[in-house]
Design a protein around this motif. Sequence first.
Motif, mmCIF file in Angstrom:
data_model
loop_
_atom_site.group_PDB
_atom_site.id
_atom_site.type_symbol
_atom_site.label_atom_id
_atom_site.label_comp_id
_atom_site.label_asym_id
_atom_site.label_seq_id
_atom_site.Cartn_x
_atom_site.Cartn_y
_atom_site.Cartn_z
ATOM 1 N N HIS A 275 -26.106 81.368 -15.108
ATOM 2 C CA HIS A 275 -24.856 80.765 -15.581
ATOM 3 C C HIS A 275 -24.046 80.415 -14.331
ATOM 4 N N LEU A 276 -23.913 79.121 -14.091
ATOM 5 C CA LEU A 276 -23.288 78.667 -12.845
ATOM 6 C C LEU A 276 -22.111 77.731 -13.172
ATOM 7 N N PRO A 277 -20.922 78.314 -13.362
ATOM 8 C CA PRO A 277 -19.784 77.485 -13.776
ATOM 9 C C PRO A 277 -19.460 76.388 -12.762
ATOM 10 N N ALA A 278 -19.471 75.140 -13.230
ATOM 11 C CA ALA A 278 -19.172 74.015 -12.339
ATOM 12 C C ALA A 278 -17.674 73.698 -12.374
ATOM 13 N N GLN A 279 -17.082 73.812 -13.535
ATOM 14 C CA GLN A 279 -15.671 73.487 -13.849
ATOM 15 C C GLN A 279 -15.407 71.984 -13.835
ATOM 16 N N SER A 280 -15.874 71.280 -12.784
ATOM 17 C CA SER A 280 -15.663 69.830 -12.729
ATOM 18 C C SER A 280 -16.770 69.210 -11.892
ATOM 19 N N GLY A 281 -17.020 67.935 -12.131
ATOM 20 C CA GLY A 281 -18.016 67.234 -11.322
ATOM 21 C C GLY A 281 -17.371 66.448 -10.189
ATOM 22 N N SER A 282 -16.061 66.528 -10.065
ATOM 23 C CA SER A 282 -15.360 65.726 -9.065
ATOM 24 C C SER A 282 -14.915 66.592 -7.888
ATOM 25 N N THR A 283 -15.354 66.221 -6.706
ATOM 26 C CA THR A 283 -14.989 66.985 -5.500
ATOM 27 C C THR A 283 -13.469 67.041 -5.322
ATOM 28 N N ARG A 284 -12.822 65.920 -5.654
ATOM 29 C CA ARG A 284 -11.353 65.876 -5.515
ATOM 30 C C ARG A 284 -10.695 66.961 -6.383
ATOM 31 N N ILE A 285 -11.178 67.093 -7.620
ATOM 32 C CA ILE A 285 -10.614 68.102 -8.535
ATOM 33 C C ILE A 285 -11.039 69.507 -8.115
ATOM 34 N N LEU A 286 -12.286 69.652 -7.678
ATOM 35 C CA LEU A 286 -12.759 70.980 -7.239
ATOM 36 C C LEU A 286 -11.897 71.505 -6.094
ATOM 37 N N GLU A 287 -11.486 70.551 -5.242
ATOM 38 C CA GLU A 287 -10.624 70.945 -4.125
ATOM 39 C C GLU A 287 -9.282 71.456 -4.639
ATOM 40 N N LYS A 288 -8.709 70.719 -5.598
ATOM 41 C CA LYS A 288 -7.418 71.153 -6.172
ATOM 42 C C LYS A 288 -7.566 72.464 -6.933
ATOM 43 N N MET A 289 -8.752 72.690 -7.459
ATOM 44 C CA MET A 289 -8.999 73.953 -8.172
ATOM 45 C C MET A 289 -9.229 75.102 -7.201
ATOM 46 N N LYS A 290 -9.367 74.785 -5.919
ATOM 47 C CA LYS A 290 -9.682 75.760 -4.869
ATOM 48 C C LYS A 290 -10.967 76.520 -5.184
ATOM 49 N N ARG A 291 -11.985 75.773 -5.556
ATOM 50 C CA ARG A 291 -13.258 76.395 -5.932
ATOM 51 C C ARG A 291 -14.129 76.720 -4.717
ATOM 52 N N GLY A 292 -13.868 76.082 -3.600
ATOM 53 C CA GLY A 292 -14.633 76.440 -2.397
ATOM 54 C C GLY A 292 -15.974 75.741 -2.285
ATOM 55 N N TYR A 293 -16.226 74.701 -3.087
ATOM 56 C CA TYR A 293 -17.447 73.907 -2.941
ATOM 57 C C TYR A 293 -17.179 72.475 -3.384
ATOM 58 N N THR A 294 -18.087 71.595 -2.987
ATOM 59 C CA THR A 294 -18.000 70.190 -3.392
ATOM 60 C C THR A 294 -19.057 69.920 -4.464
ATOM 61 N N ARG A 295 -18.996 68.714 -5.026
ATOM 62 C CA ARG A 295 -20.024 68.300 -5.987
ATOM 63 C C ARG A 295 -21.410 68.372 -5.332
ATOM 64 N N GLU A 296 -21.482 67.933 -4.058
ATOM 65 C CA GLU A 296 -22.774 67.898 -3.359
ATOM 66 C C GLU A 296 -23.323 69.313 -3.158
ATOM 67 N N TRP A 297 -22.439 70.210 -2.784
ATOM 68 C CA TRP A 297 -22.855 71.612 -2.592
ATOM 69 C C TRP A 297 -23.395 72.168 -3.914
ATOM 70 N N TYR A 298 -22.659 71.893 -5.004
ATOM 71 C CA TYR A 298 -23.075 72.399 -6.313
ATOM 72 C C TYR A 298 -24.470 71.851 -6.648
ATOM 73 N N LEU A 299 -24.648 70.555 -6.435
ATOM 74 C CA LEU A 299 -25.951 69.953 -6.774
ATOM 75 C C LEU A 299 -27.068 70.491 -5.882
ATOM 76 N N ASP A 300 -26.716 70.841 -4.661
ATOM 77 C CA ASP A 300 -27.714 71.450 -3.777
ATOM 78 C C ASP A 300 -28.151 72.814 -4.322
ATOM 79 N N ARG A 301 -27.202 73.572 -4.864
ATOM 80 C CA ARG A 301 -27.537 74.880 -5.469
ATOM 81 C C ARG A 301 -28.449 74.673 -6.698
#
Length: 456
Positions: A275-301
């Motif tokens: 179970h790997l919560p993405a929360q959003s597919g947009s790097t811009r939003i992930l940054e605002k969410m302070k998730r600590g990864y980008t879309r590319e990083w997530y897809l690499d995982r």
Amino acid sequence: MANQNNTNQKVISPKLYIETYGCQMNIADSEVVVSVLQDKGYSVTEDINNADIILINTCSIRENAEQRVWGRLDVFKQIKKKNPAVKVGIIGCMAERLKEKLLEEEKIVDLVVGPDAYRELPSLLEEVDSGQKAVNVILSKEETYADINPVRLDKNRISAFISIMRGCNNMCSYCIVPYVRGAERSRDPKTILNEANDLFQKGYKEITLIGQNVDSYLWQDEEHHKSVSFAQLLESVAKISQDLRIRFSTSHPKDMSDEVLYVMAMYNNICNHIHLPAQSGSTRILEKMKRGYTREWYLDRIKAIKRILPDCAITTDLMTGFPGETEEDHQETLRLMKEVNYDLAFMFKYSERPGTYAARHLKDDVKESEKTRRLTEIIDLQNKLSEKSKREDLGKVFEVLVEGISKKSKDHFFGRNSQNKVVVFPRLNYKVGDYVEVEIIDCTSATLIGEVATKH
Ligand code: 5AD
Ligand code: SF4
């Protein structure tokens, strides 16, 4: 300890009724609470009208989780009207967040206890018995309830949660968890292994190691200058027995290491599900969410999972309408879903939580109607992906752990495969707790339907 019931007779064993909302951590915590109180002579009742104490273990993750609890308090009010001797306690995340409001506005509430203060419940209940309201919402840097043997409240006696850590240090900008559950701390691995061994001896067949972010589990044994990582812990638990299935939740994309994936690949009894919560597919939003990864990083995982564990199910959490989310950001989430091909997703509308970074600094500016439209779109897409994922299972043979009798037919069992998908199949001579090889012949929107595979 003695208590009064509504007929004014002394009862030796006060009856505790407990209701649990929220995540797996809360389910595990309720089992700790029952253990603490049973040790002091309380017994559990499933009949709320028969209770001396009603506890409600609460969740604050979204506003509607809290609304549900306020609704239940109205019901408890009626019960207390009929039986003023009954005590009502709010425990868990809402207790932490709303102690003043609960005590001031809800006259029926006698007790408010946060997630790190459950050891104090017996003495707090004594205070309540002496006519006072009792509160303890102090968060701890150390408490892991490591030495407490939880009283299992599940009915099937086959699968159990083991809490391996508490709290969270991530501070995602939308999230209330660090405020209501405090800082992250890991539990002594020896006590985790003891608990797992004990469950296996008692006949349990499946254990889920739980924590807000299991990948950052780290036990520092200062005395022996050693540390234990999540991958090492997972391996030790998997070694208990081939007949004990291991699951874990929740992983965090920024911390999920290949090491964990290699351990999963090495042990058949570690289930093929992440179970790997993405929360959003947009790097811009992930940054605002302070998730600590980008879309590319997530897809690499995701790529690493698919490479190392080709049969692994992948599930996720997604949120729509985070502050500043544009249509393009939303489209990126839809594209991410298609690219990953999730087997299942939990999907939510953003809900502003007072006190979080987002509530303090970002305007909740996506209209409710727009949040709803986007949520409907991701749900519709996920329904298609989930259906596709099930259709791809047709003809495959899975090992299913039998959990119980199917709700729809007495002649069928239900259980789960390693990928955590529910499988229904004819009972024959099997029993709950057996592992059965099942060939999938059909599926509905939520379930795989199979028949017992003939040995080749
Ligand atoms: N609003 C909506 N959803 C939230 N979640 C966490 N906080 C919020 C919030 N403020 C979701 C995330 C998380 C899941 C447990 O709940 O998707 O992964
Ligand atoms: Fe809800 Fe989070 Fe508390 Fe779990 S930890 S009960 S999800 S607020």
